[in-house]
Design a protein around this motif. Structure first.
Motif, PDB file in Angstrom:
ATOM      1  N   GLY A   1      -3.426   3.004 -29.213  1.00 44.32           N
ATOM      2  CA  GLY A   1      -4.618   2.429 -29.833  1.00 44.32           C
ATOM      3  C   GLY A   1      -5.143   1.154 -29.229  1.00 44.32           C
ATOM      4  N   LYS A   2      -4.730   0.813 -28.024  1.00 41.73           N
ATOM      5  CA  LYS A   2      -5.204  -0.414 -27.385  1.00 41.73           C
ATOM      6  C   LYS A   2      -6.521  -0.181 -26.652  1.00 41.73           C
ATOM      7  CE  LYS A   2      -1.438  -2.917 -28.214  1.00 41.73           C
ATOM      8  NZ  LYS A   2      -1.447  -4.146 -29.044  1.00 41.73           N
ATOM      9  N   ARG A   3      -7.427  -1.140 -26.753  1.00 47.13           N
ATOM     10  CA  ARG A   3      -8.623  -1.144 -25.896  1.00 47.13           C
ATOM     11  C   ARG A   3      -8.229  -1.756 -24.567  1.00 47.13           C
ATOM     12  NH1 ARG A   3     -11.217  -2.949 -30.779  1.00 47.13           N
ATOM     13  NH2 ARG A   3     -12.523  -1.294 -31.645  1.00 47.13           N
ATOM     14  N   VAL A   4      -8.654  -1.139 -23.487  1.00 50.18           N
ATOM     15  CA  VAL A   4      -8.143  -1.510 -22.168  1.00 50.18           C
ATOM     16  C   VAL A   4      -9.293  -1.797 -21.210  1.00 50.18           C
ATOM     17  CG1 VAL A   4      -6.643  -0.842 -20.253  1.00 50.18           C
ATOM     18  CG2 VAL A   4      -6.161   0.014 -22.563  1.00 50.18           C
ATOM     19  N   GLY A   5      -9.168  -2.882 -20.470  1.00 53.13           N
ATOM     20  CA  GLY A   5     -10.064  -3.177 -19.354  1.00 53.13           C
ATOM     21  C   GLY A   5      -9.276  -3.103 -18.062  1.00 53.13           C
ATOM     22  N   VAL A   6      -9.916  -2.618 -17.011  1.00 50.55           N
ATOM     23  CA  VAL A   6      -9.277  -2.508 -15.700  1.00 50.55           C
ATOM     24  C   VAL A   6     -10.146  -3.200 -14.666  1.00 50.55           C
ATOM     25  CG1 VAL A   6      -8.416  -0.959 -13.895  1.00 50.55           C
ATOM     26  CG2 VAL A   6      -8.212  -0.296 -16.308  1.00 50.55           C
ATOM     27  N   LEU A   7      -9.560  -4.137 -13.952  1.00 49.33           N
ATOM     28  CA  LEU A   7     -10.220  -4.762 -12.806  1.00 49.33           C
ATOM     29  C   LEU A   7      -9.447  -4.341 -11.565  1.00 49.33           C
ATOM     30  CD1 LEU A   7     -10.881  -8.393 -14.127  1.00 49.33           C
ATOM     31  CD2 LEU A   7     -12.543  -6.528 -13.885  1.00 49.33           C
ATOM     32  N   ALA A   8     -10.027  -3.457 -10.782  1.00 46.78           N
ATOM     33  CA  ALA A   8      -9.376  -2.939  -9.584  1.00 46.78           C
ATOM     34  C   ALA A   8     -10.060  -3.555  -8.372  1.00 46.78           C
ATOM     35  CB  ALA A   8      -9.463  -1.418  -9.542  1.00 46.78           C
ATOM     36  N   VAL A   9      -9.328  -4.392  -7.651  1.00 49.92           N
ATOM     37  CA  VAL A   9      -9.898  -5.110  -6.516  1.00 49.92           C
ATOM     38  C   VAL A   9      -9.613  -4.343  -5.243  1.00 49.92           C
ATOM     39  CG1 VAL A   9     -10.005  -7.313  -5.293  1.00 49.92           C
ATOM     40  CG2 VAL A   9      -9.475  -7.276  -7.740  1.00 49.92           C
ATOM     41  N   ASP A  10     -10.681  -3.997  -4.517  1.00 54.04           N
ATOM     42  CA  ASP A  10     -10.562  -3.265  -3.265  1.00 54.04           C
ATOM     43  C   ASP A  10     -10.905  -4.182  -2.093  1.00 54.04           C
ATOM     44  OD1 ASP A  10      -9.882  -0.418  -3.748  1.00 54.04           O
ATOM     45  OD2 ASP A  10     -11.644  -0.487  -5.036  1.00 54.04           O
TER      46      ASP A  10
ATOM     47  N   PRO B   1       0.827  -1.213   0.000  1.00 56.82           N
ATOM     48  CA  PRO B   1       0.000   0.000   0.000  1.00 56.82           C
ATOM     49  C   PRO B   1       0.855   1.255   0.000  1.00 56.82           C
ATOM     50  CG  PRO B   1      -0.799  -1.589   1.623  1.00 56.82           C
ATOM     51  CD  PRO B   1       0.520  -2.103   1.140  1.00 56.82           C
ATOM     52  N   GLY B   2       0.441   2.235  -0.801  1.00 53.78           N
ATOM     53  CA  GLY B   2       1.142   3.506  -0.811  1.00 53.78           C
ATOM     54  C   GLY B   2       2.195   3.668  -1.886  1.00 53.78           C
ATOM     55  N   VAL B   3       2.434   2.604  -2.687  1.00 53.49           N
ATOM     56  CA  VAL B   3       3.469   2.722  -3.723  1.00 53.49           C
ATOM     57  C   VAL B   3       2.931   3.384  -4.987  1.00 53.49           C
ATOM     58  CG1 VAL B   3       4.772   0.739  -2.894  1.00 53.49           C
ATOM     59  CG2 VAL B   3       3.011   0.414  -4.634  1.00 53.49           C
ATOM     60  N   GLY B   4       1.617   3.587  -5.064  1.00 54.41           N
ATOM     61  CA  GLY B   4       1.042   4.271  -6.217  1.00 54.41           C
ATOM     62  C   GLY B   4       0.505   3.345  -7.283  1.00 54.41           C
ATOM     63  N   LYS B   5      -0.130   2.259  -6.863  1.00 55.58           N
ATOM     64  CA  LYS B   5      -0.659   1.300  -7.844  1.00 55.58           C
ATOM     65  C   LYS B   5      -1.764   1.911  -8.698  1.00 55.58           C
ATOM     66  CE  LYS B   5      -1.632  -2.050  -4.991  1.00 55.58           C
ATOM     67  NZ  LYS B   5      -1.097  -1.409  -3.783  1.00 55.58           N
ATOM     68  N   SER B   6      -2.693   2.608  -8.071  1.00 53.16           N
ATOM     69  CA  SER B   6      -3.801   3.190  -8.836  1.00 53.16           C
ATOM     70  C   SER B   6      -3.311   4.295  -9.764  1.00 53.16           C
ATOM     71  CB  SER B   6      -4.872   3.736  -7.889  1.00 53.16           C
ATOM     72  OG  SER B   6      -5.472   2.692  -7.159  1.00 53.16           O
ATOM     73  N   THR B   7      -2.378   5.109  -9.289  1.00 51.46           N
ATOM     74  CA  THR B   7      -1.819   6.165 -10.131  1.00 51.46           C
ATOM     75  C   THR B   7      -1.067   5.560 -11.304  1.00 51.46           C
ATOM     76  OG1 THR B   7      -1.556   7.534  -8.155  1.00 51.46           O
ATOM     77  CG2 THR B   7      -0.390   8.244 -10.124  1.00 51.46           C
ATOM     78  N   THR B   8      -0.330   4.484 -11.055  1.00 56.46           N
ATOM     79  CA  THR B   8       0.394   3.808 -12.126  1.00 56.46           C
ATOM     80  C   THR B   8      -0.576   3.165 -13.110  1.00 56.46           C
ATOM     81  OG1 THR B   8       2.280   3.384 -10.662  1.00 56.46           O
ATOM     82  CG2 THR B   8       2.099   2.023 -12.637  1.00 56.46           C
ATOM     83  N   THR B   9      -1.640   2.566 -12.597  1.00 57.78           N
ATOM     84  CA  THR B   9      -2.649   1.973 -13.480  1.00 57.78           C
ATOM     85  C   THR B   9      -3.242   3.034 -14.395  1.00 57.78           C
ATOM     86  OG1 THR B   9      -3.204   0.276 -11.845  1.00 57.78           O
ATOM     87  CG2 THR B   9      -4.838   0.722 -13.551  1.00 57.78           C
ATOM     88  N   THR B  10      -3.579   4.191 -13.833  1.00 58.82           N
ATOM     89  CA  THR B  10      -4.137   5.291 -14.629  1.00 58.82           C
ATOM     90  C   THR B  10      -3.163   5.729 -15.711  1.00 58.82           C
ATOM     91  OG1 THR B  10      -5.436   6.052 -12.736  1.00 58.82           O
ATOM     92  CG2 THR B  10      -5.084   7.622 -14.517  1.00 58.82           C
TER      93      THR B  10
ATOM     94  N   GLY C   1      -0.195  -6.445   1.104  1.00 59.34           N
ATOM     95  CA  GLY C   1       1.114  -6.853   1.589  1.00 59.34           C
ATOM     96  C   GLY C   1       1.538  -8.207   1.076  1.00 59.34           C
ATOM     97  N   GLN C   2       1.985  -9.093   1.971  1.00 62.13           N
ATOM     98  CA  GLN C   2       2.657 -10.305   1.543  1.00 62.13           C
ATOM     99  C   GLN C   2       1.718 -11.409   1.096  1.00 62.13           C
ATOM    100  OE1 GLN C   2       5.520 -11.493   4.466  1.00 62.13           O
ATOM    101  NE2 GLN C   2       6.386  -9.458   4.659  1.00 62.13           N
TER     102      GLN C   2
END
Length: 345
Positions: A102-111, A83-92, A178-179
């Motif tokens: 030109g790629k079509r992209v799907g995102v599955l973000a598990v909370d 947590p805190g490394v910027g996963k969501s920002t990196t995903t965006t 985490g682990q």
């Protein structure tokens, strides 16, 4: 017919009946029609199919059968890290870079789900609003619902939905717990492990076995002090051995990024390494092996879930009671009794 694109949409009335598609399909899921519309790019149909998967609908088997002929094309990228490394920002930022080519992209973000209410904030949907109006992006937040391993149990089937709906790339972001989130490595074609300076990730990586699951290391927030030290620590640990050091195996590259920037953020280099890994997977035969293993694990998980349901039916039954009495009386042993119970199932 390939879809023109997918986007997050609201529940608008159907043009023919004037009735909400979601409300209508809750009463009776017309799976062939949903699949057809999903492949044509209808975001509501994609959402409905994923909901059927998440809710373990009685139509789930029909959904899986209808999707099967249209799957196996999407590239699956997994993002994991503390947590805190910027996963969501990196995903965006990755979505933006993929859309630029030109790629079509799907995102599955598990909370993570609340252990008290069972609900989830689903904050990734909020953080990724930059792409909400993009017809080439489909974003779905999923609650982990208590499933360990950093993913929702429905993630593999949700991946199939997005694959069948024409996504070229599907990004799966884990909960960041985490682990215990190493499950993503068994699901993704390419696993990106994010670390950040000043968070002790060098030691954490060694403890968690992250070195073994990473295909690409992303040192995010590289504009902070300590980024070069983090890169050096990762290189040192990679030099100590492991499966990546064996002849012919992929050696994870390390890329520095600043995902919060709109430009010059390192995402082009990340995409280059992802493409290089994809080419290695294909040329080495590793791609087929990984996908075959993934399918085997999925089959096993479904079979075990079915067995658990049947075991629930025999709990407290006369047959189980009889076997238990035989064990207590010394006329049988627990292993033989278990075999007999399985034979009855």
């Amino acid at each position: 017919m390939s879809p023109e694109g997918l986007a997050v949409q609201t529940d608008a009335p159907d043009a023919t009946t004037g009735q909400s598609l979601t409300r209508r399909s809750r009463r009776a899921a017309d799976v062939p029609t949903l699949v057809e519309r999903a492949r044509e790019g209808d975001a509501r149909s994609v959402a409905r199919l994923i909901s059927l998967v998440e809710d373990a609908s009685p139509a789930l088997r029909e959904v899986a059968a209808a999707l099967a002929p249209h799957t196996g094309r999407a590239q699956v990228l997994g993002l994991t890290g503390s947590p805190g490394v910027g996963k969501s920002t990196t995903t965006t930022a990755l979505v933006r870079a993929l859309r630029a080519v030109g790629k079509r992209v799907g995102v599955l973000a598990v909370d993570p789900s609340s252990p008290f209410s069972g609900g989830a904030l689903l904050g990734d949907r909020v953080r990724m609003q930059d792409h909400a109006g993009d017809s080439g992006v489909y974003i779905r937040s999923m609650a982990s619902r208590g499933h360990l391993g950093g993913l929702s149990w429905a993630t593999p089937q949700a991946l199939r939905v997005l694959d069948a709906a024409g996504c070229d790339v599907v990004l799966v972001e884990t909960v960041g717990v985490g682990q215990s989130e190493l499950e993503i490595a068994s699901l993704a074609d390419t696993t990106l492990v994010l670390v950040a300076p000043g968070m002790g990730d060098g030691i954490q990586a060694a403890k968690a076995g992250i070195l073994e699951v990473a295909d690409v290391f992303v040192v995010n927030k590289a504009d902070r002090d300590g980024a070069d030290t983090t890169v050096r620590d990762l290189r040192y640990m990679l030099s100590l051995g492991g499966r990546h050091s064996e002849a012919g195996h992929w050696r994870p590259p390390i890329v520095k990024t600043v995902a919060s920037r709109d430009t010059d953020n390192g995402m082009d280099q990340v995409l280059e390494k992802i493409e290089a890994h994809r080419q290695w997977l294909e040329s080495s035969g590793e791609a087929h092996r990984r996908r075959s293993e993934r399918a085997a694990r999925e089959i096993e998980a479904i079979a075990l879930a079915s067995l658990r349901e049947r075991m629930g039916d025999v709990h407290g039954s006369a047959a189980l009671g009889t076997l238990a009495d035989r064990v207590v009386a010394g006329k049988s042993d627990p292993f033989r009794a278990a075999d007999e119970l399985l034979d009855q199932l």
